[in-house]
Structure formats: structure tokens, C-alpha cells
Design an enzyme around this catalytic site. Structure first.
Site, PDB file in Angstrom:
ATOM      1  N   ASP A   1       0.849  -1.190   0.000  1.00  0.00           N
ATOM      2  CA  ASP A   1       0.000   0.000   0.000  1.00  0.00           C
ATOM      3  C   ASP A   1       0.889   1.245   0.000  1.00  0.00           C
ATOM      4  OD1 ASP A   1       0.810  -0.186   2.681  1.00  0.00           O
ATOM      5  OD2 ASP A   1      -1.145   0.325   3.502  1.00  0.00           O
TER       6      ASP A   1
ATOM      7  N   TYR B   1       2.970   4.743   0.706  1.00  0.00           N
ATOM      8  CA  TYR B   1       3.634   5.326   1.874  1.00  0.00           C
ATOM      9  C   TYR B   1       2.622   6.187   2.627  1.00  0.00           C
ATOM     10  CZ  TYR B   1       8.051   4.111  -0.504  1.00  0.00           C
ATOM     11  OH  TYR B   1       9.081   3.461  -1.129  1.00  0.00           O
TER      12      TYR B   1
ATOM     13  N   HIS C   1      11.532  -9.110   0.240  1.00  0.00           N
ATOM     14  CA  HIS C   1      11.147  -7.697   0.145  1.00  0.00           C
ATOM     15  C   HIS C   1      12.369  -6.820   0.412  1.00  0.00           C
ATOM     16  CE1 HIS C   1       9.024  -3.924   0.986  1.00  0.00           C
ATOM     17  NE2 HIS C   1       7.998  -4.451   0.345  1.00  0.00           N
TER      18      HIS C   1
END
Length: 221
Positions: free
Chosen positions: A65, A67, A187
Site C-alpha cells: 500500500d 507510503y 522484500h
């Protein structure tokens, strides 16, 4: 419902805009933007689609999603607005590019330059409350962006999907690996990247090698 999104995407995603979940999402967002501080600005919600048309899409990078800090989100996953310091995940992305391709770390974290070359910078959730990560989780965005990924996977061939972290990998789990190039890694956030599995993934050179093999122009990362 008339949603302001680039025509190349609108004609393919139009059925989603008529579904009940999307109408519910729009009603929720109208109230949120009226009563809360929401990022990105309303005009930038569909910025990823404005900056990278369906026809031009060669690479898809899936984020989670936007920042949630002031002035950061600009509607492109991992990207920040001009003049905003690069967050830690983006710094690690630039470090890997430097290691992989020998390119210097750029002064700007605005990734519009990638989008304009055919990189769809797609967050799974397109909006967020200020200071509240994942606050718009399970409001409908995930269904919409699943439809985006399915549309690309079904209607195009030879797209590179860069899936970083378990969330993105789960989201891309149904992509046909025989039809597209799917690259996975940890990630780039410091918590995940420092444990190994991000640095040295060489996704940027691998993506370019694949594009070159298909006769496509490489990305200037």
C-alpha cells in the site's frame, strides 16, 4: 460508474467499475477523503495507470500500500514525490541496482522515469490513511488490483513480474510462468533484506535480459 483512469486501462477494466464491491469502495473513499488525511492525493490514485499504458506495460512491480508519511506517496509503488527523501525500501532497491548494473544511486526517488518506459508500479491497495499503514486493507482495492494482474496475465505475453516478499508473491501466484517471466525475491525493506534474499537477486539485469531476448527495449533503471 465513471472512473477517471487512462483509456487504455478503462476499456479493459470497465466491468470492475460496475461491480458492487467497487461501488462500496468508492463510497468508502469519498467519506475517507472528506473526513481523514488520505494518501496519495485523489488525483494521483490511478497515477500508475496514467504513467504506464496497458499497451506499454512490459514489467510489473507489485507493492502493498502507499507510503503513509506526508508528501511521500505519488500513486506509484515504491516511488516518492520529487524532493522527498527515499524511504529505506527504495534505498535498498537503488543499492541493488548499483550492485547489479553499476549505476549510481539517483538523487530522486520519483520513479516516473521507470513508468514512462513501461514499468507498471502497482500497489495492491491504492490508498492509505496518514500514519496508518494497511488502514485501507480489505476495502475492495485488492479485488480491483487482482483483476488488473489477471488482465495483464491473460491479454499480454512476455511480461516480467517482479514479486518482492510473500505478499506480492501470493498476489502473483496465479500468473502463468510459461507465458510470462516471474522473478521472486525477499522484500527490499531493511527488516527483510538484511536477512538475505534481496541483495544479489539481480532482478534488474535479469528483467532486461528477458526483455532483450523478446526483442523489447531494455529498461534504463
Amino acid at each position: 460508474m465513471d472512473v477517471k483512469i487512462a483509456d487504455s486501462w478503462k476499456q479493459r477494466l470497465a466491468p470492475e467499475f460496475e461491480k458492487e464491491y467497487f461501488n462500496t469502495l468508492v463510497a468508502f473513499l469519498k467519506e475517507e477523503y472528506k473526513t481523514q488525511k488520505i494518501y496519495p492525493a485523489g488525483k494521483n490514485i490511478f497515477n500508475a495507470f496514467e504513467k504506464c499504458s496497458f499497451e506499454d506495460t512490459k514489467i510489473v512491480i507489485i507493492g502493498q500500500d502507499p507510503y503513509h508519511g506526508a508528501g511521500q506517496a505519488n500513486g506509484l509503488s515504491f516511488s516518492v514525490s520529487e524532493g522527498v527523501p527515499s524511504p529505506p525500501s527504495l534505498v535498498n532497491i537503488f543499492k541493488e541496482i548499483a550492485s547489479d548494473l553499476g549505476k549510481p544511486i539517483p538523487p530522486s526517488g520519483n520513479l516516473e522515469r521507470w513508468a514512462e518506459q513501461g514499468v507498471l508500479l502497482l500497489n495492491a491497495i491504492l490508498t492509505v490513511r496518514a500514519g496508518q499503514p494497511a488502514s485501507h486493507h480489505n476495502k475492495g482495492w485488492e479485488k480491483f488490483t487482482d483483476a488488473v494482474i489477471q488482465t495483464i496475465a491473460a491479454e499480454k505475453e512476455g511480461v516480467v513480474f517482479l514479486l518482492w516478499g510473500k505478499y506480492a508473491q501470493d498476489k502473483g501466484s496465479k500468473i502463468d510462468r510459461n507465458k510470462h517471466c516471474v522473478l521472486t525475491a525477499k522484500h527490499p525493506s531493511p527488516m527483510a533484506a538484511n536477512g538475505g534474499g534481496w541483495f544479489g537477486c539481480k532482478h534488474f539485469s535479469k528483467a532486461n535480459e528477458y526483455l532483450k531476448s523478446k526483442g523489447e527495449r531494455e529498461i534504463d533503471w
